[in-house]
Write a protein that holds these residues in place. Structure first.
Motif, mmCIF file in Angstrom:
data_model
loop_
_atom_site.group_PDB
_atom_site.id
_atom_site.type_symbol
_atom_site.label_atom_id
_atom_site.label_comp_id
_atom_site.label_asym_id
_atom_site.label_seq_id
_atom_site.Cartn_x
_atom_site.Cartn_y
_atom_site.Cartn_z
ATOM 1 N N VAL A 171 -7.695 7.514 -15.583
ATOM 2 C CA VAL A 171 -6.961 6.257 -15.780
ATOM 3 C C VAL A 171 -5.533 6.572 -16.225
ATOM 4 C CG1 VAL A 171 -6.780 4.138 -17.163
ATOM 5 C CG2 VAL A 171 -9.017 4.895 -16.322
ATOM 6 N N ARG A 172 -5.409 7.466 -17.216
ATOM 7 C CA ARG A 172 -4.077 7.835 -17.715
ATOM 8 C C ARG A 172 -3.242 8.487 -16.617
ATOM 9 N NH1 ARG A 172 -7.219 8.997 -22.312
ATOM 10 N NH2 ARG A 172 -7.323 11.208 -21.782
ATOM 11 N N ASN A 173 -3.881 9.289 -15.770
ATOM 12 C CA ASN A 173 -3.166 9.925 -14.651
ATOM 13 C C ASN A 173 -2.628 8.876 -13.677
ATOM 14 O OD1 ASN A 173 -3.584 12.502 -15.622
ATOM 15 N ND2 ASN A 173 -5.325 12.927 -14.288
ATOM 16 N N HIS A 174 -3.457 7.881 -13.360
ATOM 17 C CA HIS A 174 -3.009 6.815 -12.451
ATOM 18 C C HIS A 174 -1.810 6.080 -13.047
ATOM 19 C CE1 HIS A 174 -6.042 7.262 -9.418
ATOM 20 N NE2 HIS A 174 -7.036 6.966 -10.224
ATOM 21 N N ILE A 175 -1.893 5.768 -14.330
ATOM 22 C CA ILE A 175 -0.803 5.057 -14.994
ATOM 23 C C ILE A 175 0.460 5.916 -14.976
ATOM 24 C CG2 ILE A 175 -0.003 4.131 -17.210
ATOM 25 C CD1 ILE A 175 -3.031 3.346 -17.685
ATOM 26 N N SER A 176 0.292 7.179 -15.291
ATOM 27 C CA SER A 176 1.411 8.114 -15.313
ATOM 28 C C SER A 176 2.053 8.246 -13.927
ATOM 29 C CB SER A 176 0.924 9.472 -15.806
ATOM 30 O OG SER A 176 1.957 10.402 -15.802
ATOM 31 N N ASN A 177 1.221 8.330 -12.894
ATOM 32 C CA ASN A 177 1.728 8.438 -11.522
ATOM 33 C C ASN A 177 2.574 7.221 -11.149
ATOM 34 O OD1 ASN A 177 0.437 10.889 -11.194
ATOM 35 N ND2 ASN A 177 -1.312 10.030 -10.099
ATOM 36 N N VAL A 178 2.099 6.044 -11.528
ATOM 37 C CA VAL A 178 2.841 4.814 -11.213
ATOM 38 C C VAL A 178 4.160 4.785 -11.984
ATOM 39 C CG1 VAL A 178 2.839 2.288 -11.383
ATOM 40 C CG2 VAL A 178 0.791 3.489 -10.579
ATOM 41 N N SER A 201 0.819 -1.212 0.000
ATOM 42 C CA SER A 201 0.000 0.000 0.000
ATOM 43 C C SER A 201 0.854 1.263 0.000
ATOM 44 C CB SER A 201 -0.978 -0.008 1.182
ATOM 45 O OG SER A 201 -0.267 0.088 2.391
ATOM 46 N N GLN A 202 2.105 1.152 0.399
ATOM 47 C CA GLN A 202 2.981 2.319 0.372
ATOM 48 C C GLN A 202 3.400 2.664 -1.053
ATOM 49 O OE1 GLN A 202 6.142 1.321 3.065
ATOM 50 N NE2 GLN A 202 4.879 1.645 4.875
ATOM 51 N N LEU A 203 3.523 1.664 -1.915
ATOM 52 C CA LEU A 203 3.960 1.923 -3.282
ATOM 53 C C LEU A 203 2.780 2.333 -4.168
ATOM 54 C CD1 LEU A 203 6.175 2.018 -5.396
ATOM 55 C CD2 LEU A 203 5.733 -0.393 -5.854
ATOM 56 N N LEU A 204 1.747 1.511 -4.203
ATOM 57 C CA LEU A 204 0.587 1.791 -5.055
ATOM 58 C C LEU A 204 -0.636 2.094 -4.204
ATOM 59 C CD1 LEU A 204 0.734 -1.076 -7.718
ATOM 60 C CD2 LEU A 204 1.674 1.222 -7.893
ATOM 61 N N THR A 205 -1.439 3.034 -4.673
ATOM 62 C CA THR A 205 -2.736 3.230 -4.027
ATOM 63 C C THR A 205 -3.640 2.083 -4.471
ATOM 64 O OG1 THR A 205 -3.678 4.512 -5.840
ATOM 65 C CG2 THR A 205 -2.456 5.759 -4.152
ATOM 66 N N ASN A 206 -4.740 1.911 -3.778
ATOM 67 C CA ASN A 206 -5.693 0.864 -4.169
ATOM 68 C C ASN A 206 -6.155 1.070 -5.604
ATOM 69 O OD1 ASN A 206 -5.555 -0.414 -1.700
ATOM 70 N ND2 ASN A 206 -7.330 0.651 -0.868
ATOM 71 N N ARG A 207 -6.431 2.310 -5.975
ATOM 72 C CA ARG A 207 -6.927 2.603 -7.321
ATOM 73 C C ARG A 207 -5.863 2.327 -8.377
ATOM 74 N NH1 ARG A 207 -11.832 2.334 -9.050
ATOM 75 N NH2 ARG A 207 -12.754 4.271 -8.357
ATOM 76 N N GLU A 208 -4.616 2.710 -8.081
ATOM 77 C CA GLU A 208 -3.533 2.432 -9.033
ATOM 78 C C GLU A 208 -3.406 0.923 -9.239
ATOM 79 O OE1 GLU A 208 -0.729 6.321 -7.988
ATOM 80 O OE2 GLU A 208 -0.308 4.399 -7.017
ATOM 81 N N ARG A 209 -3.523 0.177 -8.159
ATOM 82 C CA ARG A 209 -3.445 -1.282 -8.256
ATOM 83 C C ARG A 209 -4.592 -1.817 -9.120
ATOM 84 N NH1 ARG A 209 -0.446 -4.341 -5.749
ATOM 85 N NH2 ARG A 209 0.016 -2.852 -4.117
ATOM 86 N N GLU A 210 -5.805 -1.313 -8.896
ATOM 87 C CA GLU A 210 -6.953 -1.749 -9.701
ATOM 88 C C GLU A 210 -6.717 -1.468 -11.184
ATOM 89 O OE1 GLU A 210 -10.835 -1.180 -6.822
ATOM 90 O OE2 GLU A 210 -9.955 0.616 -7.703
#
Length: 74
Positions: free
Chosen positions: A43-50, A9-18
């Motif tokens: 969705v693109r923002n989550h991918i970009s953040n990761v 949970s420290q690396l990815l948020t739940n949403r990023e993981r989903e």
């Protein structure tokens, strides 16, 4: 098991993981957005953040790195 969840949970948020779990199922940005009831831009923002967290330049590199780290299963 609990320690593993805390570490993850420290690396990815739940949403990023989903988002990435759907990404490895070959879902498109649009399909992921529809399934999670969020916009394609989000969705693109989550991918970009990761990608930024991992220091990689593409979605596929992010997936490879997450799998290597044990954060994502294919």
């Amino acid at each position: 098991m609990k320690e593993t969840n805390q570490r993850k949970s420290q690396l990815l948020t739940n949403r990023e993981r989903e988002v990435f779990e759907l990404l490895v199922q070959d879902k498109t940005t649009r399909e992921i957005a529809q399934q999670l009831f969020i916009s394609e831009k989000t969705v693109r923002n989550h991918i970009s953040n990761v990608m930024q967290k991992l220091g990689v330049k593409g979605r596929s590199q992010a997936v490879v790195e997450l799998v290597r780290m044990g954060e994502l299963k294919i």
